[in-house]
Write a protein that holds these residues in place. Structure first.
Motif, mmCIF file in Angstrom:
data_model
loop_
_atom_site.group_PDB
_atom_site.id
_atom_site.type_symbol
_atom_site.label_atom_id
_atom_site.label_comp_id
_atom_site.label_asym_id
_atom_site.label_seq_id
_atom_site.Cartn_x
_atom_site.Cartn_y
_atom_site.Cartn_z
ATOM 1 N N GLU A 1 0.644 -1.216 0.003
ATOM 2 C CA GLU A 1 -0.045 0.268 0.217
ATOM 3 C C GLU A 1 0.814 1.239 0.055
ATOM 4 O O GLU A 1 0.548 2.097 -0.676
ATOM 5 C CB GLU A 1 -1.039 -0.051 1.275
ATOM 6 C CG GLU A 1 -1.989 1.073 1.273
ATOM 7 C CD GLU A 1 -3.071 1.091 2.297
ATOM 8 O OE1 GLU A 1 -2.814 0.334 3.194
ATOM 9 O OE2 GLU A 1 -3.892 1.680 2.117
ATOM 10 N N LEU B 1 -7.351 -0.955 -3.216
ATOM 11 C CA LEU B 1 -6.254 0.059 -2.482
ATOM 12 C C LEU B 1 -6.113 1.186 -3.738
ATOM 13 O O LEU B 1 -5.843 2.383 -3.365
ATOM 14 C CB LEU B 1 -5.183 -0.411 -2.060
ATOM 15 C CG LEU B 1 -5.117 -1.614 -0.989
ATOM 16 C CD1 LEU B 1 -4.101 -2.156 -0.611
ATOM 17 C CD2 LEU B 1 -5.700 -0.897 0.153
ATOM 18 N N HIS C 1 -6.842 5.229 -3.085
ATOM 19 C CA HIS C 1 -6.037 6.375 -2.944
ATOM 20 C C HIS C 1 -6.058 7.242 -4.360
ATOM 21 O O HIS C 1 -5.542 8.455 -4.129
ATOM 22 C CB HIS C 1 -4.550 5.779 -2.904
ATOM 23 C CG HIS C 1 -4.375 5.250 -1.545
ATOM 24 N ND1 HIS C 1 -4.242 5.743 -0.332
ATOM 25 C CD2 HIS C 1 -4.262 3.868 -1.104
ATOM 26 C CE1 HIS C 1 -4.104 5.206 0.868
ATOM 27 N NE2 HIS C 1 -3.933 3.603 0.361
#
Ligand SMILES: NC(=O)c1ccc[n+]([C@@H]2O[C@H](COP(=O)([O-])OP(=O)(O)OC[C@H]3O[C@@H](n4cnc5c(N)ncnc54)[C@H](OP(=O)(O)O)[C@@H]3O)[C@@H](O)[C@H]2O)c1
Length: 239
Positions: A66, A115, A119
């Protein structure tokens, strides 16, 4: 956004070093986009950027990490479109598989796209889109491909779920059939396998990476396409 092209847009391609990923980068650049090629290895991303040309940039991004997704989002700032073809393969009878390999496969196809959305979506324009990659095996399970069938099936479910979650940003799935992308090159009997595919599927041919690249440009440019998966598979799922 024009429905004719990608002029003035930035397209991030995750997994750009794969045969299909590179073809997508080339097709998007050909349609006018500024492309950013992403790979787990920066040197691979840089090689793709050089092949594609037209101002293509390179970034390191590992969907299993991540922090690397956050770092890429910070460095790139807002992008218009995110395409991920990333796949990690845990093939073989389930009784022989290592848990770590199964987890890597889910990181590349399922957790990673979640993820990426986490983001990148908050920085994207409402006219942006995500394109995720499934595959025909979700509809045609075969021995030794249980993890592939399951991760692809998860992508088929993830696409409409994300489309609702981050609307009006669009989310589209692409489900390829058998494509001569380089990923089959390790097969001893690749040519016999491809002959059999071409003999039995409705398209009577194996796919090319540019078949898929063209479909991705369609997905990126059609503003009414979302919450669905486009099967660019030569009819493989019904062969
Ligand atoms: N080829 C086919 O016949 C076929 C059929 C059905 C579906 N598909 C799907 O189409 C897509 C592209 O297929 P392909 O054959 O071109 O490629 P592929 O050989 O399946 O490789 C995909 C790429 O994923 C990247 N990757 C793996 N784990 C990653 C991670 N944790 N983070 C970031 N990138 C990661 C790797 O790039 P790096 O090592 O450079 O990071 C690799 O080049 C895949 O999703 C595949 O499942 C392909």
């Amino acid at each position: 956004m024009s429905t004719q092209g990608l002029d003035g847009t930035t397209v991030l391609v995750v997994g750009a070093g794969s045969g299909i990923g590179t073809a997508i980068a080339q097709a998007a650049a050909g349609a006018g986009a500024r492309v950013v090629a992403a790979s787990r290895r920066l040197d691979t991303a840089e090689q793709v950027a050089e092949i594609v040309g037209r101002g293509t940039a390179a970034v390191r991004l590992d969907l299993g990490d991540e922090e690397s997704i956050i770092a890429a989002a910070d460095v790139l700032g807002p992008v218009d479109h995110v395409v991920t073809v990333a796949a990690d393969h845990a093939n073989g009878p389930v009784t022989t598989l290592a848990a770590a390999d199964i987890e890597e496969a889910f990181r590349a196809k399922v957790l990673g796209p979640l993820l990426l959305t986490k983001h990148f979506a908050p920085r994207m324009s409402p006219r942006g889109s995500f394109v995720l990659f499934s595959g025909y095996v979700s509809a045609r399970p075969q021995g030794g491909l249980a993890v592939m069938a399951t991760t692809n099936g998860a992508v088929d479910a993830l696409v409409p779920a994300l489309a609702v979650d981050i609307a009006p940003i669009r989310v589209v799935g692409i489900s390829p059939g058998v494509v001569d992308s380089g990923s089959w090159d390790g097969l001893d009997d690749k040519s016999a396998f491809f002959d059999e595919v071409a003999r039995t599927n409705p398209a009577r041919r194996v796919g090319t990476p540019s078949d898929i690249g063209d479909a991705v440009v369609f997905a990126l440019t059609n503003p009414f396409l979302t919450a669905t998966t486009v099967h660019v598979d030569g009819g493989q799922r019904v062969a």
